[in-house]
Structures are given as structure tokens and as C-alpha cells.
Scaffold this motif. Sequence first.
Motif, PDB file in Angstrom:
ATOM      1  N   GLN A  32       0.853  -1.222   0.120  1.00  0.00           N
ATOM      2  CA  GLN A  32      -0.094   0.020   0.006  1.00  0.00           C
ATOM      3  C   GLN A  32       0.762   1.142  -0.133  1.00  0.00           C
ATOM      4  O   GLN A  32       2.065   1.439   0.221  1.00  0.00           O
ATOM      5  CB  GLN A  32      -0.891  -0.152   1.249  1.00  0.00           C
ATOM      6  CG  GLN A  32      -1.967  -1.115   1.265  1.00  0.00           C
ATOM      7  CD  GLN A  32      -2.899  -1.220   2.228  1.00  0.00           C
ATOM      8  OE1 GLN A  32      -2.835  -1.968   3.066  1.00  0.00           O
ATOM      9  NE2 GLN A  32      -3.819  -0.070   2.139  1.00  0.00           N
ATOM     10  N   THR A  33       0.342   2.463  -0.251  1.00  0.00           N
ATOM     11  CA  THR A  33       1.182   3.504  -0.463  1.00  0.00           C
ATOM     12  C   THR A  33       1.618   4.077   0.895  1.00  0.00           C
ATOM     13  O   THR A  33       0.484   3.765   1.862  1.00  0.00           O
ATOM     14  CB  THR A  33       0.537   4.716  -1.286  1.00  0.00           C
ATOM     15  OG1 THR A  33      -0.911   5.017  -0.735  1.00  0.00           O
ATOM     16  CG2 THR A  33       0.220   4.140  -2.620  1.00  0.00           C
ATOM     17  N   VAL A  34       2.317   4.782   1.215  1.00  0.00           N
ATOM     18  CA  VAL A  34       2.695   5.473   2.290  1.00  0.00           C
ATOM     19  C   VAL A  34       1.590   6.608   2.903  1.00  0.00           C
ATOM     20  O   VAL A  34       1.198   6.717   3.733  1.00  0.00           O
ATOM     21  CB  VAL A  34       4.047   6.238   2.348  1.00  0.00           C
ATOM     22  CG1 VAL A  34       4.385   7.164   3.510  1.00  0.00           C
ATOM     23  CG2 VAL A  34       5.010   5.360   2.203  1.00  0.00           C
TER      24      VAL A  34
ATOM     25  N   ARG B 100      11.223  11.092   8.310  1.00  0.00           N
ATOM     26  CA  ARG B 100      12.614  11.046   8.158  1.00  0.00           C
ATOM     27  C   ARG B 100      12.736  10.518   6.291  1.00  0.00           C
ATOM     28  O   ARG B 100      13.742  10.843   5.941  1.00  0.00           O
ATOM     29  CB  ARG B 100      13.465  10.156   9.207  1.00  0.00           C
ATOM     30  CG  ARG B 100      13.286  10.841  10.229  1.00  0.00           C
ATOM     31  CD  ARG B 100      13.995   9.733  11.390  1.00  0.00           C
ATOM     32  NE  ARG B 100      14.285  10.423  12.569  1.00  0.00           N
ATOM     33  CZ  ARG B 100      14.681  10.014  13.709  1.00  0.00           C
ATOM     34  NH1 ARG B 100      15.155   8.651  13.671  1.00  0.00           N
ATOM     35  NH2 ARG B 100      14.795  10.581  14.866  1.00  0.00           N
ATOM     36  N   LYS B 101      11.984   9.583   6.111  1.00  0.00           N
ATOM     37  CA  LYS B 101      12.237   8.752   4.774  1.00  0.00           C
ATOM     38  C   LYS B 101      11.365   9.320   3.928  1.00  0.00           C
ATOM     39  O   LYS B 101      11.646   8.856   2.411  1.00  0.00           O
ATOM     40  CB  LYS B 101      11.918   7.407   5.161  1.00  0.00           C
ATOM     41  CG  LYS B 101      12.879   6.658   6.233  1.00  0.00           C
ATOM     42  CD  LYS B 101      12.742   5.371   6.701  1.00  0.00           C
ATOM     43  CE  LYS B 101      13.397   4.792   7.673  1.00  0.00           C
ATOM     44  NZ  LYS B 101      12.882   3.497   7.992  1.00  0.00           N
ATOM     45  N   ILE B 102      10.302  10.009   3.887  1.00  0.00           N
ATOM     46  CA  ILE B 102       9.452  10.803   3.028  1.00  0.00           C
ATOM     47  C   ILE B 102       9.819  12.175   2.725  1.00  0.00           C
ATOM     48  O   ILE B 102      10.335  12.850   1.683  1.00  0.00           O
ATOM     49  CB  ILE B 102       8.022  10.540   3.133  1.00  0.00           C
ATOM     50  CG1 ILE B 102       7.752   9.065   2.884  1.00  0.00           C
ATOM     51  CG2 ILE B 102       7.163  11.471   2.096  1.00  0.00           C
ATOM     52  CD1 ILE B 102       7.841   8.437   1.630  1.00  0.00           C
ATOM     53  N   ILE B 103       9.297  13.011   3.803  1.00  0.00           N
ATOM     54  CA  ILE B 103       9.497  14.537   3.666  1.00  0.00           C
ATOM     55  C   ILE B 103      10.963  14.993   3.690  1.00  0.00           C
ATOM     56  O   ILE B 103      11.305  15.439   2.527  1.00  0.00           O
ATOM     57  CB  ILE B 103       9.098  15.160   5.234  1.00  0.00           C
ATOM     58  CG1 ILE B 103       7.425  14.576   5.192  1.00  0.00           C
ATOM     59  CG2 ILE B 103       9.267  16.777   5.193  1.00  0.00           C
ATOM     60  CD1 ILE B 103       6.711  14.964   6.602  1.00  0.00           C
TER      61      ILE B 103
ATOM     62  N   THR C 219       7.506  11.453  -2.351  1.00  0.00           N
ATOM     63  CA  THR C 219       6.007  11.627  -2.307  1.00  0.00           C
ATOM     64  C   THR C 219       5.353  10.366  -1.796  1.00  0.00           C
ATOM     65  O   THR C 219       5.732   9.205  -2.046  1.00  0.00           O
ATOM     66  CB  THR C 219       5.409  12.201  -3.696  1.00  0.00           C
ATOM     67  OG1 THR C 219       5.571  10.803  -4.486  1.00  0.00           O
ATOM     68  CG2 THR C 219       6.085  13.189  -4.218  1.00  0.00           C
ATOM     69  N   SER C 220       4.341  10.805  -0.791  1.00  0.00           N
ATOM     70  CA  SER C 220       3.986   9.726   0.114  1.00  0.00           C
ATOM     71  C   SER C 220       2.872   8.811  -0.822  1.00  0.00           C
ATOM     72  O   SER C 220       2.547   7.633  -0.690  1.00  0.00           O
ATOM     73  CB  SER C 220       3.044  10.191   1.268  1.00  0.00           C
ATOM     74  OG  SER C 220       2.011  11.339   0.688  1.00  0.00           O
ATOM     75  N   ARG C 221       2.438   9.623  -2.008  1.00  0.00           N
ATOM     76  CA  ARG C 221       1.242   8.956  -2.796  1.00  0.00           C
ATOM     77  C   ARG C 221       1.791   8.210  -4.011  1.00  0.00           C
ATOM     78  O   ARG C 221       1.318   6.971  -4.422  1.00  0.00           O
ATOM     79  CB  ARG C 221       0.444   9.933  -3.722  1.00  0.00           C
ATOM     80  CG  ARG C 221      -0.275  10.949  -2.950  1.00  0.00           C
ATOM     81  CD  ARG C 221      -1.291  11.826  -3.818  1.00  0.00           C
ATOM     82  NE  ARG C 221      -2.041  12.582  -2.991  1.00  0.00           N
ATOM     83  CZ  ARG C 221      -3.378  12.499  -2.194  1.00  0.00           C
ATOM     84  NH1 ARG C 221      -3.760  11.331  -2.674  1.00  0.00           N
ATOM     85  NH2 ARG C 221      -3.962  13.242  -1.783  1.00  0.00           N
ATOM     86  N   GLU C 222       3.355   7.983  -4.006  1.00  0.00           N
ATOM     87  CA  GLU C 222       4.051   7.158  -5.164  1.00  0.00           C
ATOM     88  C   GLU C 222       4.623   6.219  -4.226  1.00  0.00           C
ATOM     89  O   GLU C 222       5.117   5.183  -4.979  1.00  0.00           O
ATOM     90  CB  GLU C 222       4.889   7.983  -6.154  1.00  0.00           C
ATOM     91  CG  GLU C 222       3.901   8.760  -6.909  1.00  0.00           C
ATOM     92  CD  GLU C 222       4.864   9.684  -7.342  1.00  0.00           C
ATOM     93  OE1 GLU C 222       6.087   9.764  -7.567  1.00  0.00           O
ATOM     94  OE2 GLU C 222       4.173  10.603  -8.447  1.00  0.00           O
ATOM     95  N   THR C 223       5.076   6.368  -3.044  1.00  0.00           N
ATOM     96  CA  THR C 223       6.105   5.516  -2.199  1.00  0.00           C
ATOM     97  C   THR C 223       5.183   4.342  -1.434  1.00  0.00           C
ATOM     98  O   THR C 223       4.372   4.902  -0.836  1.00  0.00           O
ATOM     99  CB  THR C 223       6.918   6.296  -1.487  1.00  0.00           C
ATOM    100  OG1 THR C 223       7.597   7.304  -1.897  1.00  0.00           O
ATOM    101  CG2 THR C 223       7.853   5.414  -0.641  1.00  0.00           C
ATOM    102  N   LEU C 224       5.590   3.143  -1.822  1.00  0.00           N
ATOM    103  CA  LEU C 224       4.992   2.104  -1.005  1.00  0.00           C
ATOM    104  C   LEU C 224       5.780   1.956   0.480  1.00  0.00           C
ATOM    105  O   LEU C 224       6.721   2.308   0.561  1.00  0.00           O
ATOM    106  CB  LEU C 224       5.413   0.770  -1.599  1.00  0.00           C
ATOM    107  CG  LEU C 224       4.748   0.707  -3.145  1.00  0.00           C
ATOM    108  CD1 LEU C 224       4.998  -0.595  -3.791  1.00  0.00           C
ATOM    109  CD2 LEU C 224       3.316   0.952  -3.325  1.00  0.00           C
ATOM    110  N   VAL C 225       4.746   1.450   1.107  1.00  0.00           N
ATOM    111  CA  VAL C 225       5.270   1.322   2.548  1.00  0.00           C
ATOM    112  C   VAL C 225       6.300   0.528   2.799  1.00  0.00           C
ATOM    113  O   VAL C 225       7.123   0.710   3.598  1.00  0.00           O
ATOM    114  CB  VAL C 225       3.961   0.762   3.474  1.00  0.00           C
ATOM    115  CG1 VAL C 225       4.347   0.093   4.595  1.00  0.00           C
ATOM    116  CG2 VAL C 225       2.845   1.727   3.498  1.00  0.00           C
ATOM    117  N   ARG C 226       6.469  -0.531   1.907  1.00  0.00           N
ATOM    118  CA  ARG C 226       7.677  -1.435   2.051  1.00  0.00           C
ATOM    119  C   ARG C 226       8.996  -0.791   1.974  1.00  0.00           C
ATOM    120  O   ARG C 226      10.128  -1.014   2.389  1.00  0.00           O
ATOM    121  CB  ARG C 226       7.500  -2.667   1.182  1.00  0.00           C
ATOM    122  CG  ARG C 226       7.748  -2.191  -0.476  1.00  0.00           C
ATOM    123  CD  ARG C 226       8.003  -3.783  -1.217  1.00  0.00           C
ATOM    124  NE  ARG C 226       6.899  -4.638  -1.294  1.00  0.00           N
ATOM    125  CZ  ARG C 226       6.668  -5.641  -0.574  1.00  0.00           C
ATOM    126  NH1 ARG C 226       7.960  -6.153   0.322  1.00  0.00           N
ATOM    127  NH2 ARG C 226       5.693  -6.598  -0.337  1.00  0.00           N
ATOM    128  N   ALA C 227       8.924   0.442   0.959  1.00  0.00           N
ATOM    129  CA  ALA C 227      10.173   1.342   0.911  1.00  0.00           C
ATOM    130  C   ALA C 227      10.676   2.048   2.005  1.00  0.00           C
ATOM    131  O   ALA C 227      11.923   2.496   2.076  1.00  0.00           O
ATOM    132  CB  ALA C 227      10.037   2.392  -0.397  1.00  0.00           C
TER     133      ALA C 227
END
Length: 150
Positions: free
Chosen positions: A25-27, A62-65, A70-78
Motif C-alpha cells: 500500500q502507499t505511504v 525522515r524517509k519521505i519528507i 512523495t507519499s502517494r507514489e512511495t510504497l510502505v515497504r520502501a
Amino acid sequence: MEFTDSVRAILDEKGANVHCIEPDQTVYEAIERMSRLSVGALVVLEEDKKIVGILSERDYARKIILAGRTSRETLVRAIMTINVITASPSDTVDTCMKILNKYQIRHIPIVEEEKLVGIISTSDLVRWIISRQNETIEQLEHYITSGYVR
């Protein structure tokens, strides 16, 4: 003061409801769920209910912002934390406080026989400790005042 109550007592009081998300799922979905549920972390489970990570607001910050993702494109697993520290329902409040401090984490999934049975946070432990201290104070006050004759 050592707190020897088991984590099971906290789960019995607060309930064993654990909010989860899947790694694909996405972030954005994860952050939206955290916001809606007013929680600071989600346990990441594979379809077979196996814990594969945990995602916290700290991971997001820490890992997105800060990483410019972008939270809409990044998957939780990343961005999920994969080395999940867990505890057992039989572990003590004191043990869990030490784990939180040692690893500088705020949430501990509770696992029994390889099955996720709950989650506790720093806030849960602090509330438990305060309530036990208040009970002790009340008992001591009763002891002192019940023996006092005017």
C-alpha cells in the motif's frame, strides 16, 4: 521502583486491537489511516499475517519528507522499519520500558506463539505506571490515616 505487572494486563485493559497495513500500500494510505485512527504507527503484515515491518510517523518524517519523496507514489515497504522489536504478553512493564529506551522506539508489537496479539506504546506504559503509582499513594494514605486517632 520496578513495575512487574505483565504486558498482558495492559492489553486486557486497553484491548488487543492492532492497526495494520500491507507493504504494497502507499505511504499516503498509511498516513491517512494513522490520522483517521489517531495512532502513531501501523504494523506491516503480509497476507499470511506475518509481521514484516512497522511504519511510524517518524519513518514518514525522515524517509519521505526529508528525503524529498512523495507519499502517494512511495510504497510502505520502501520506508518501513524491517527489524521489528517485539515483546511477549508475559514481559513486564519494566522490561518493555527498558526496550523502548534502549532502541529509542515508541511502539512494541506484542507477539505470542508467532501471532500478533497486540501493540503497546510509550503512552500505554506511562499511563499504566501512573495509575499504579496513584493506587500505591492511595493505599499508603489510607494506611496512614486509618491508624491516626484524633
